[in-house]
Design an enzyme around this catalytic site. Structure first.
Site, PDB file in Angstrom:
ATOM      1  N   HIS A  56     -22.688  60.973  38.260  1.00 42.62           N
ATOM      2  CA  HIS A  56     -22.538  60.337  39.584  1.00 42.62           C
ATOM      3  C   HIS A  56     -23.852  60.329  40.379  1.00 42.62           C
ATOM      4  O   HIS A  56     -23.851  60.539  41.595  1.00 42.62           O
ATOM      5  CB  HIS A  56     -21.443  61.031  40.408  1.00 42.62           C
ATOM      6  CG  HIS A  56     -20.084  60.945  39.777  1.00 42.62           C
ATOM      7  ND1 HIS A  56     -19.287  59.846  39.889  1.00 42.62           N
ATOM      8  CD2 HIS A  56     -19.397  61.817  39.002  1.00 42.62           C
ATOM      9  CE1 HIS A  56     -18.150  60.037  39.216  1.00 42.62           C
ATOM     10  NE2 HIS A  56     -18.199  61.231  38.662  1.00 42.62           N
ATOM     11  N   ASN A 129     -11.663  58.473  41.406  1.00 41.87           N
ATOM     12  CA  ASN A 129     -12.338  57.430  40.630  1.00 41.87           C
ATOM     13  C   ASN A 129     -11.687  56.081  40.911  1.00 41.87           C
ATOM     14  O   ASN A 129     -10.604  56.027  41.506  1.00 41.87           O
ATOM     15  CB  ASN A 129     -12.224  57.712  39.121  1.00 41.87           C
ATOM     16  CG  ASN A 129     -13.201  58.772  38.645  1.00 41.87           C
ATOM     17  OD1 ASN A 129     -14.326  58.861  39.121  1.00 41.87           O
ATOM     18  ND2 ASN A 129     -12.770  59.583  37.706  1.00 41.87           N
ATOM     19  N   TYR A 339     -17.442  71.677  40.637  1.00 43.39           N
ATOM     20  CA  TYR A 339     -18.135  70.900  41.670  1.00 43.39           C
ATOM     21  C   TYR A 339     -18.919  71.790  42.638  1.00 43.39           C
ATOM     22  O   TYR A 339     -20.101  71.543  42.884  1.00 43.39           O
ATOM     23  CB  TYR A 339     -17.161  69.965  42.381  1.00 43.39           C
ATOM     24  CG  TYR A 339     -16.877  68.717  41.565  1.00 43.39           C
ATOM     25  CD1 TYR A 339     -16.254  68.802  40.324  1.00 43.39           C
ATOM     26  CD2 TYR A 339     -17.248  67.464  42.005  1.00 43.39           C
ATOM     27  CE1 TYR A 339     -16.016  67.678  39.556  1.00 43.39           C
ATOM     28  CE2 TYR A 339     -17.014  66.325  41.247  1.00 43.39           C
ATOM     29  CZ  TYR A 339     -16.394  66.438  40.022  1.00 43.39           C
ATOM     30  OH  TYR A 339     -16.176  65.316  39.269  1.00 43.39           O
TER      31      TYR A 339
END
Ligand code: NDP
Length: 513
Positions: A56, A129, A339
């Protein structure tokens, strides 16, 4: 008034366009270590980049607001949904996944939809997404799927053998491959894109009740996609097409909007449901679990500074608020670790203090202090340990976790175990891919475009045995799909070999057995 230039520690300067030099009288000059301005100029330039996101990396970003539009008090106590008309500030970052930060954003890829809702009870991150499913459902495969989509370790180029080798070995992702190679793999703009939670989350209430939910974000501009040719052309002519489109639309006050829905399953329904709700490769069919509206998203403000607002933004599905909780989806569980771990590496341990990540709600966590680049007041002399009677803290005791009952064995799938383990792939894994193949059939030409898009990638395969396995994989979706892909791949290979269609396509399903 023009700002008065200084060094970073405030010293005013006479000029910032020439270094201090010991001149030799013949046009040359030795620079001096005492020229603080020169040293800081060069040293800071060398350190301007933070590590690029491993996935990303290329993105557009902007701010906006979420507005609650429906009463969902029967489902959740989440404050941002507590009143119709309540507005919550939002930051949105939409990215491609595999390619690097400087890459073209119109190339075929899944698109990440990361959104920080700065609610009055802390930040809620939606890290979604533009596809409703994913390639894998066991998180241990996450680095592998991304490496297979990136660059070959030797050639440093994307590699069809590597890509397809991964996918025939891990065919639970076939459903997602159909999404990727459909028209939606090349969206015309961010404004014309839907997004989906993919994961199952929970809505919770203070009475201990909870429901399973999936979130759908649907564009009010209508879904629009680029043709494969247009996407390739734009990759050369305007590699920042998606970034530019969103920025220009917001600058022109042409604010894009999305309607937001949830699908809801009661825990008892979920237990009996024919689909494993913790399997990220599956959707809940609309006819079985209808969409219920909850809100509206409007994007209306461009960042003032891309690095400060968007590049330094860190999102995590673990950033949740009261009324919103996780589920036993193994992918979600692992992402909740991965994350923030990525943000600690990329931005440092105090990344939550950066203005773009800082909650607008009051924050008080005096047991999380010190560390590199701590630029808060670090809680002064407040106790840095729990259970102080000298300066006690208060708690919101109504905050509850979804009260799920868990029982089972610690197990790793080793190939001979009973069904219903996330790693095992069964014919059931192709049912929804087949449903999508038929959905595409409703729109003229879409199946043919899917075939061409797949064949374009598959024709890069150099290993015949791998090619056979790819056909077998798509035959499990629909034998016609496999036939058509094979015919197109053969035609492409014949064309590039200069031969004239001498290959015979065997039109028997048994060919793929
Ligand atoms: P329906 O038959 O009720 O509707 C099909 C859905 O597919 C549409 O609502 C739309 O989702 C989506 N869709 C339409 N065109 C495309 C396209 N070109 N590429 C990708 N998605 C498209 O769907 P079901 O719920 O019975 O599911 C059938 C298949 O549709 C699934 O196997 C899945 O692959 C796909 N799908 C299902 C979703 C779900 O959550 N149920 C969400 C997205 C896709 P949307 O309205 O969100 O654009």
């Amino acid at each position: 008034m023009s700002p008065s230039y200084t060094l970073a520690e405030g010293a005013p300067q006479a000029l910032n366009t020439s270094s201090v030099q010991l001149r030799n009288g013949h046009g040359g000059g030795h620079v001096l270590l005492q020229d603080t301005q020169l040293i800081e100029t060069l040293a800071h330039f060398n350190r301007e980049r933070v590590p690029e996101r491993v996935v990303h990396a290329k993105a557009a970003g902007a701010y906006g607001e979420f507005e609650a539009t429906h009463d969902v008090s029967d489902l959740t106590d989440a404050s941002f949904l507590s009143e119709i008309g309540k507005k919550t500030k939002v930051m949105l970052r939409v990215s491609t996944v595999g390619p690097e930060r400087g890459s073209a954003d119109t190339i075929r890829d899944v698109h990440g939809w990361a959104m920080k809702l700065y609610t009055d009870e802390g930040n809620l991150d939606w890290v979604f997404n533009n596809t409703a499913v994913f390639f894998v459902r066991d998180p241990i495969k996450f680095p592998s799927v991304n490496r297979a989509h990136k660059r070959h370790p030797r050639t440093n180029m994307p590699d069809a053998d590597m890509f397809w080798d991964f996918h025939v070995g891990n065919p639970e992702g076939t459903h997602q491959l159909l999404h990727l190679f459909s028209d939606r793999g090349t969206p015309a703009s961010i404004r014309h894109m839907n997004a989906y939670s993919g994961h199952t989350y929970t809505f919770t209430k203070a009475d201990g009740s909870f429901r399973y939910i999936k979130v759908h974000i649907k564009t009010k501009q209508g879904v629009k996609n680029l043709s494969a040719d247009e996407a390739v052309r734009l990759a050369g002519e305007d590699p920042d097409h998606l970034v530019r489109d969103l920025f220009d639309a917001v600058e022109a006050k042409n604010f894009p909007q999305w309607d937001i829905f949830v699908q809801v399953l009661e825990p008892e329904q979920a237990e009996k449901y024919h689909i494993n709700i913790f399997d990220m490769t599956k959707v809940w069919p609309h006819a079985e679990v209808p969409l219920r509206p909850i809100g509206r998203l409007t994007i209306n403000t461009n960042p003032r500074n891309y690095f400060a607002d968007i590049e330094q933004a860190a999102f995590s599905p673990s950033n949740m608020v009261p009324g919103w909780g996780p589920s036993a989806d193994p992918m979600l569980q692992a992402r909740m670790f991965a994350y923030p771990d990525a943000a600690r590496y990329r931005l440092g341990i105090n990344y939550q203090q950066l203005p773009t990540n800082k909650a607008l709600a009051p924050v008080y966590v005096p047991t999380q202090r010190d560390g590199f680049m701590n630029f808060s007041d670090n809680y002064g002399d407040d106790p840095n340990y729990v259970n102080s009677m000298l300066r006690p803290v208060t708690f919101k005791t109504s905050v509850v976790q979804a009260a799920t009952t868990l029982s089972g064995k610690h197990q790793q799938w080793v190939g001979t175990m009973a069904a219903n383990f996330t790693t095992e792939v069964t014919p059931d894994d192709f049912v929804q891919a087949t449903a999508l193949w038929h959905v595409l059939g409703r729109e003229p030409g879409h199946q043919a475009r899917l075939v061409e898009n797949l064949a374009g990638s598959i024709s890069g395969i150099t290993v015949p045995a791998l090619l056979t396995e790819v056909y077998k994989c798509f035959a499990q979706v629909d034998p016609q799909l496999a036939f058509k892909i094979q015919a197109s791949v053969e035609a492409k290979k014949n064309k590039s070999n200069g031969t004239n269609g001498t290959t015979h396509i065997v039109r028997e399903t048994s060919q793929y057995k």
